[in-house]
Design a protein around this motif. Structure first.
Motif, PDB file in Angstrom:
ATOM      1  N   MET A 279       0.828  -1.207   0.000  1.00  0.00           N
ATOM      2  CA  MET A 279       0.000   0.000   0.000  1.00  0.00           C
ATOM      3  C   MET A 279       0.864   1.259   0.000  1.00  0.00           C
ATOM      4  SD  MET A 279      -2.948   1.150   2.744  1.00  0.00           S
ATOM      5  CE  MET A 279      -1.762   1.242   4.101  1.00  0.00           C
ATOM      6  N   ALA A 280       1.879   1.275   0.860  1.00  0.00           N
ATOM      7  CA  ALA A 280       2.738   2.456   0.945  1.00  0.00           C
ATOM      8  C   ALA A 280       3.541   2.663  -0.338  1.00  0.00           C
ATOM      9  CB  ALA A 280       3.675   2.323   2.153  1.00  0.00           C
ATOM     10  N   GLN A 281       4.080   1.574  -0.874  1.00  0.00           N
ATOM     11  CA  GLN A 281       4.912   1.688  -2.077  1.00  0.00           C
ATOM     12  C   GLN A 281       4.088   2.110  -3.288  1.00  0.00           C
ATOM     13  OE1 GLN A 281       5.221  -0.195  -5.089  1.00  0.00           O
ATOM     14  NE2 GLN A 281       7.063   0.951  -5.690  1.00  0.00           N
ATOM     15  N   PHE A 282       2.923   1.509  -3.451  1.00  0.00           N
ATOM     16  CA  PHE A 282       2.065   1.823  -4.591  1.00  0.00           C
ATOM     17  C   PHE A 282       1.587   3.274  -4.527  1.00  0.00           C
ATOM     18  CE2 PHE A 282      -2.189   1.628  -6.707  1.00  0.00           C
ATOM     19  CZ  PHE A 282      -1.742   1.317  -7.975  1.00  0.00           C
ATOM     20  N   GLY A 283       1.141   3.700  -3.344  1.00  0.00           N
ATOM     21  CA  GLY A 283       0.665   5.076  -3.207  1.00  0.00           C
ATOM     22  C   GLY A 283       1.763   6.095  -3.431  1.00  0.00           C
ATOM     23  N   ALA A 284       2.940   5.816  -2.887  1.00  0.00           N
ATOM     24  CA  ALA A 284       4.049   6.753  -3.040  1.00  0.00           C
ATOM     25  C   ALA A 284       4.496   6.870  -4.489  1.00  0.00           C
ATOM     26  CB  ALA A 284       5.220   6.312  -2.163  1.00  0.00           C
ATOM     27  N   SER A 285       4.552   5.749  -5.197  1.00  0.00           N
ATOM     28  CA  SER A 285       5.011   5.788  -6.587  1.00  0.00           C
ATOM     29  C   SER A 285       4.030   6.534  -7.477  1.00  0.00           C
ATOM     30  CB  SER A 285       5.230   4.368  -7.111  1.00  0.00           C
ATOM     31  OG  SER A 285       4.019   3.637  -7.102  1.00  0.00           O
ATOM     32  N   LEU A 286       2.728   6.325  -7.267  1.00  0.00           N
ATOM     33  CA  LEU A 286       1.729   7.042  -8.060  1.00  0.00           C
ATOM     34  C   LEU A 286       1.805   8.549  -7.819  1.00  0.00           C
ATOM     35  CD1 LEU A 286      -1.515   4.861  -7.850  1.00  0.00           C
ATOM     36  CD2 LEU A 286      -0.107   5.298  -9.861  1.00  0.00           C
ATOM     37  N   ALA A 287       1.886   8.919  -6.550  1.00  0.00           N
ATOM     38  CA  ALA A 287       1.901  10.342  -6.211  1.00  0.00           C
ATOM     39  C   ALA A 287       3.147  11.029  -6.748  1.00  0.00           C
ATOM     40  CB  ALA A 287       1.806  10.508  -4.691  1.00  0.00           C
ATOM     41  N   SER A 288       4.312  10.406  -6.555  1.00  0.00           N
ATOM     42  CA  SER A 288       5.554  11.043  -6.998  1.00  0.00           C
ATOM     43  C   SER A 288       5.619  11.160  -8.516  1.00  0.00           C
ATOM     44  CB  SER A 288       6.754  10.247  -6.481  1.00  0.00           C
ATOM     45  OG  SER A 288       6.743   8.923  -6.983  1.00  0.00           O
ATOM     46  N   ALA A 289       5.096  10.156  -9.238  1.00  0.00           N
ATOM     47  CA  ALA A 289       5.124  10.215 -10.696  1.00  0.00           C
ATOM     48  C   ALA A 289       4.264  11.354 -11.220  1.00  0.00           C
ATOM     49  CB  ALA A 289       4.643   8.879 -11.273  1.00  0.00           C
ATOM     50  N   LEU A 290       3.082  11.535 -10.635  1.00  0.00           N
ATOM     51  CA  LEU A 290       2.193  12.610 -11.084  1.00  0.00           C
ATOM     52  C   LEU A 290       2.779  13.980 -10.761  1.00  0.00           C
ATOM     53  CD1 LEU A 290      -0.462  13.621 -12.264  1.00  0.00           C
ATOM     54  CD2 LEU A 290      -1.488  13.351  -9.995  1.00  0.00           C
ATOM     55  N   LEU A 343      16.402   1.510  -0.822  1.00  0.00           N
ATOM     56  CA  LEU A 343      16.808   2.216  -2.042  1.00  0.00           C
ATOM     57  C   LEU A 343      15.756   3.255  -2.440  1.00  0.00           C
ATOM     58  CD1 LEU A 343      18.904   2.401  -4.307  1.00  0.00           C
ATOM     59  CD2 LEU A 343      17.625   0.637  -5.540  1.00  0.00           C
ATOM     60  N   GLY A 344      14.475   2.918  -2.254  1.00  0.00           N
ATOM     61  CA  GLY A 344      13.410   3.874  -2.558  1.00  0.00           C
ATOM     62  C   GLY A 344      13.463   5.097  -1.666  1.00  0.00           C
ATOM     63  N   ILE A 345      13.724   4.893  -0.385  1.00  0.00           N
ATOM     64  CA  ILE A 345      13.856   6.034   0.535  1.00  0.00           C
ATOM     65  C   ILE A 345      15.039   6.904   0.127  1.00  0.00           C
ATOM     66  CG2 ILE A 345      14.380   6.674   2.919  1.00  0.00           C
ATOM     67  CD1 ILE A 345      12.875   4.132   3.772  1.00  0.00           C
ATOM     68  N   VAL A 372      16.318   6.702 -12.170  1.00  0.00           N
ATOM     69  CA  VAL A 372      16.919   5.373 -12.285  1.00  0.00           C
ATOM     70  C   VAL A 372      16.847   4.656 -10.940  1.00  0.00           C
ATOM     71  CG1 VAL A 372      19.047   4.103 -12.753  1.00  0.00           C
ATOM     72  CG2 VAL A 372      18.434   6.076 -14.166  1.00  0.00           C
ATOM     73  N   LEU A 373      17.191   5.375  -9.872  1.00  0.00           N
ATOM     74  CA  LEU A 373      17.126   4.788  -8.527  1.00  0.00           C
ATOM     75  C   LEU A 373      15.692   4.450  -8.148  1.00  0.00           C
ATOM     76  CD1 LEU A 373      19.606   7.120  -6.577  1.00  0.00           C
ATOM     77  CD2 LEU A 373      20.052   4.872  -7.557  1.00  0.00           C
ATOM     78  N   THR A 374      14.755   5.340  -8.480  1.00  0.00           N
ATOM     79  CA  THR A 374      13.349   5.121  -8.151  1.00  0.00           C
ATOM     80  C   THR A 374      12.820   3.871  -8.831  1.00  0.00           C
ATOM     81  OG1 THR A 374      13.013   7.512  -7.911  1.00  0.00           O
ATOM     82  CG2 THR A 374      11.053   6.150  -8.222  1.00  0.00           C
ATOM     83  N   GLY A 375      13.109   3.716 -10.105  1.00  0.00           N
ATOM     84  CA  GLY A 375      12.639   2.547 -10.834  1.00  0.00           C
ATOM     85  C   GLY A 375      13.257   1.256 -10.330  1.00  0.00           C
TER      86      GLY A 375
END
Length: 406
Positions: A279-290, A343-345, A372-375
């Motif tokens: 839940m945390a990873q999915f929400g964070a990735s969507l928000a940061s990408a937008l 790595l995501g943090i 690159v690090l985010t992906g």
């Protein structure tokens, strides 16, 4: 080589990968088209939030009910229905004359995508086992990376070539051929509907309470911020609904009826932890990408094509890391997820440092490096975490388990 013991299993995997590519390509393309869509429709900030986040909200709300329906009545019919509704809603969205119509179409499309993806995870759980399951989930994550990589360049090219009025509408049509192909293959290759749950009764009240919890938790983040009193009211509502859901599930299990959440799921610490991570990873990735996409276009004035070039390294790194993740898991086991999260943090902190310290002229290049690090972090987190979560789920609750960890 594709995982699976026979040709039929590999065909099922291809259908699941096609479904994932179809639903994820749509969201990736839309992010790049947000500024032109906002200009063409005269949409406000609140409208844009609902157009983008409303899809994810409906997607999330449909996962658990969709998984439960698949467990109870078989997955194929819900898979086909979800893809068909997704296709119709996508075509409808391209004809929207205002923000309201587009929001409604996107909500329906998001719910259909959630229904499809809950069947995908449940089907992979049913068909694949052991190491093959990890590889199948890894390929599913690779497909997500490829779809995310293709979306921005294709969307940017359409907006640049067709202009803001027509470009964003064609962006929403990109998933249509994929949906038609997925529907055709699914009708031919998916196995016949088969119940995995012993009790065919559907926990309607549990579904209603779970959806109510999700809505009251997520809606405040989409709507215009209110007063502190309103925030307390939303928080109290979430707490009350969560308590009611927990009490209802225990009472239903005590009476010998099948609850929405299997008892083995509610008492498994690894499952609960993995679900929280997802839940945390999915929400964070969507928000940061937008946020990054809108900032690059409206903050720095980049074109849609250049914005796509900045975000492309993230998708490529995610695809590569997902393809290699199962090998990393074989070496260090569950610590792969911990390494991916760390790595995501680090990537998030690096992104903040870049935004504060790097001059505007060099900021796009620096952001691309951080991507690159985010992906890579996402690739090392998503499929290994899903594999671990599903390992603790009984077969009769595969759909619900897959829905909650998506």
């Amino acid at each position: 080589m594709l995982p699976g013991e026979d040709r039929a299993a590999r065909r099922v995997l291809l259908v699941c990968l096609a479904a994932g590519a179809t639903t994820l390509l749509d969201q990736a393309v839309l992010n790049i088209a947000v500024p032109s869509m906002r200009q063409a429709l005269g949409a406000g900030a609140g409208d844009v939030q609902w157009i983008v986040a409303g899809y994810s909200l409906a997607f999330g709300l449909a996962l658990v009910p969709g998984g439960s329906l698949g467990d109870t009545h078989g997955r194929k019919r819900f898979f086909l229905a979800g893809v068909a509704v997704f296709l119709i809603a996508g075509v409808t969205a391209t004809t929207a004359g205002g923000p309201g119509a587009l929001i409604a179409a996107r909500l329906v499309q998001g719910a259909a995508a959630g229904l499809v993806n809950s069947q995908v995870i449940g089907t992979l759980q049913d068909v694949f086992h052991g190491q093959d399951r990890g590889r199948a989930l890894g390929l599913y994550a690779v497909t997500a990376g490829v779809a995310t990589a293709l979306g921005p360049p294709l969307g940017g090219a359409l907006v640049a070539g067709l202009g803001p009025q027509l470009g964003w509408r064609c962006c929403l049509l990109l998933s249509t051929p994929c949906a038609m192909l997925t529907l055709t293959l699914a009708a031919r290759w998916l196995p016949p509907p088969r119940r995995t749950a012993r009790d065919a009764s559907l926990d309607v009240l549990g579904l209603a309470l779970a959806c109510g919890c999700a809505l009251t938790l997520m809606v405040p983040f989409i709507r215009t911020p209110g007063t502190g009193g309103q925030a307390l009211l939303w928080g109290a509502s979430v707490t009350a609904l969560a308590i009611a859901l927990t009490a209802h599930q225990r009472l239903r299990a005590r009476r010998g009826r099948r609850p929405l959440l299997h008892p083995a799921l509610r008492t498994s610490r690894p499952y609960l932890l993995g679900t929280a991570v997802a839940m945390a990873q999915f929400g964070a990735s969507l928000a940061s990408a937008l946020v990054l996409t809108v900032f690059l276009q409206e903050g720095l004035g980049l074109s849609a094509v250049l914005t796509a070039a900045v975000t492309l390294p993230s998708a490529l790194a995610m695809g590569l890391a997902s393809a290699l993740a199962w090998r990393v898991v074989r070496r260090i086991g569950p610590r792969t997820v911990t390494f991916g999260l760390a790595l995501g943090i680090g990537a998030a902190l690096a992104g903040a440092a870049v935004a504060l310290a790097v001059p505007s002229a060099w900021l796009p290049l620096a952001c691309a490096g951080v991507q690159v690090l985010t992906g890579a972090a996402s690739g090392l987190t998503v499929s290994p975490n899903q594999t671990q979560v599903l390992h603790h789920a009984p077969a009769e609750a595969a759909g619900v388990a897959g829905g909650t960890c998506r």
